[in-house]
Motif scaffolding. Sequence first.
Motif, PDB file in Angstrom:
ATOM      1  N   HIS A  27      -7.170  -4.601  -6.854  1.00 27.49           N
ATOM      2  CA  HIS A  27      -6.620  -4.760  -5.502  1.00 27.49           C
ATOM      3  C   HIS A  27      -5.381  -3.895  -5.271  1.00 27.49           C
ATOM      4  O   HIS A  27      -4.684  -4.085  -4.280  1.00 27.49           O
ATOM      5  N   CYS A  28      -5.084  -2.943  -6.159  1.00 24.26           N
ATOM      6  CA  CYS A  28      -3.837  -2.177  -6.024  1.00 24.26           C
ATOM      7  C   CYS A  28      -3.867  -1.292  -4.774  1.00 24.26           C
ATOM      8  O   CYS A  28      -4.921  -0.899  -4.276  1.00 24.26           O
ATOM      9  N   ARG A  33      -6.053   2.873  -0.884  1.00 26.21           N
ATOM     10  CA  ARG A  33      -5.926   4.165  -0.198  1.00 26.21           C
ATOM     11  C   ARG A  33      -7.018   5.142  -0.643  1.00 26.21           C
ATOM     12  O   ARG A  33      -7.605   5.845   0.166  1.00 26.21           O
ATOM     13  N   ALA A  34      -7.272   5.203  -1.941  1.00 26.73           N
ATOM     14  CA  ALA A  34      -8.229   6.174  -2.471  1.00 26.73           C
ATOM     15  C   ALA A  34      -9.652   5.916  -2.000  1.00 26.73           C
ATOM     16  O   ALA A  34     -10.445   6.841  -1.866  1.00 26.73           O
ATOM     17  N   THR A  35      -9.989   4.649  -1.754  1.00 29.64           N
ATOM     18  CA  THR A  35     -11.358   4.313  -1.377  1.00 29.64           C
ATOM     19  C   THR A  35     -11.506   3.859   0.073  1.00 29.64           C
ATOM     20  O   THR A  35     -12.614   3.585   0.518  1.00 29.64           O
ATOM     21  N   SER A  36     -10.387   3.758   0.793  1.00 28.39           N
ATOM     22  CA  SER A  36     -10.413   3.276   2.185  1.00 28.39           C
ATOM     23  C   SER A  36     -11.083   1.917   2.284  1.00 28.39           C
ATOM     24  O   SER A  36     -11.845   1.639   3.206  1.00 28.39           O
ATOM     25  N   SER A  37     -10.807   1.063   1.310  1.00 24.30           N
ATOM     26  CA  SER A  37     -11.385  -0.281   1.280  1.00 24.30           C
ATOM     27  C   SER A  37     -10.350  -1.254   0.709  1.00 24.30           C
ATOM     28  O   SER A  37      -9.382  -0.830   0.088  1.00 24.30           O
ATOM     29  N   PRO A  38     -10.554  -2.564   0.899  1.00 24.42           N
ATOM     30  CA  PRO A  38      -9.542  -3.517   0.448  1.00 24.42           C
ATOM     31  C   PRO A  38      -9.463  -3.691  -1.065  1.00 24.42           C
ATOM     32  O   PRO A  38      -8.468  -4.198  -1.574  1.00 24.42           O
ATOM     33  N   ARG A 112      -3.421  -7.702  -2.923  1.00 22.28           N
ATOM     34  CA  ARG A 112      -4.682  -8.129  -2.301  1.00 22.28           C
ATOM     35  C   ARG A 112      -4.514  -8.259  -0.794  1.00 22.28           C
ATOM     36  O   ARG A 112      -3.548  -8.834  -0.305  1.00 22.28           O
ATOM     37  N   ALA A 113      -5.473  -7.718  -0.041  1.00 18.30           N
ATOM     38  CA  ALA A 113      -5.448  -7.807   1.417  1.00 18.30           C
ATOM     39  C   ALA A 113      -5.551  -9.278   1.834  1.00 18.30           C
ATOM     40  O   ALA A 113      -6.510  -9.961   1.468  1.00 18.30           O
ATOM     41  N   LYS A 114      -4.590  -9.748   2.575  1.00 16.57           N
ATOM     42  CA  LYS A 114      -4.540 -11.169   2.966  1.00 16.57           C
ATOM     43  C   LYS A 114      -5.734 -11.597   3.807  1.00 16.57           C
ATOM     44  O   LYS A 114      -6.189 -12.726   3.726  1.00 16.57           O
ATOM     45  N   TRP A 115      -6.308 -10.680   4.593  1.00 20.01           N
ATOM     46  CA  TRP A 115      -7.425 -11.049   5.459  1.00 20.01           C
ATOM     47  C   TRP A 115      -8.710 -11.352   4.682  1.00 20.01           C
ATOM     48  O   TRP A 115      -9.633 -11.958   5.227  1.00 20.01           O
TER      49      TRP A 115
END
Length: 135
Positions: A27-28, A33-38, A112-115
């Motif tokens: 979740h870093c 950023r590198a994968t454009s995913s959470p 980790r993305a809170k959503w």
Amino acid sequence: MALSGHCMCGAVTWTYSGSVTRNLVCHCADCQRATSSPFTAFLGMRLEQINWSGDITHYESSPGTFRGFCPSCGTRLYFRSDKWPSEVHVHAATMTDPAEYRPDAQVLMRSRAKWLDRLQSIPAHDGFQQAPKRR
């Protein structure tokens, strides 16, 4: 364990024979950023037991840290760092059958993305909930 995988267009393929060293979801912020995913799902593999076919472009995202991707379709293939010199961390989504992937750990939970907590409570659909607009 024998594993294989490829990029989206098939120009890069990989095969692996050996035990997996890591099996995790990261979740870093760098992976986000590198994968454009959470988050990113990785399989840690020993460098000497993985075989690559095809051209790979390497990006040094920070000193001693490299990310490999297919120059044709842009698929992210792996993460490699001097912190783990004998390993390469291959993106699980590139596996021939990514549905077989079963992580056994999550790391860097502070980023980790809170959503993600809301996913179980929002509507889910088998396809897009609206058809594309026709021109």
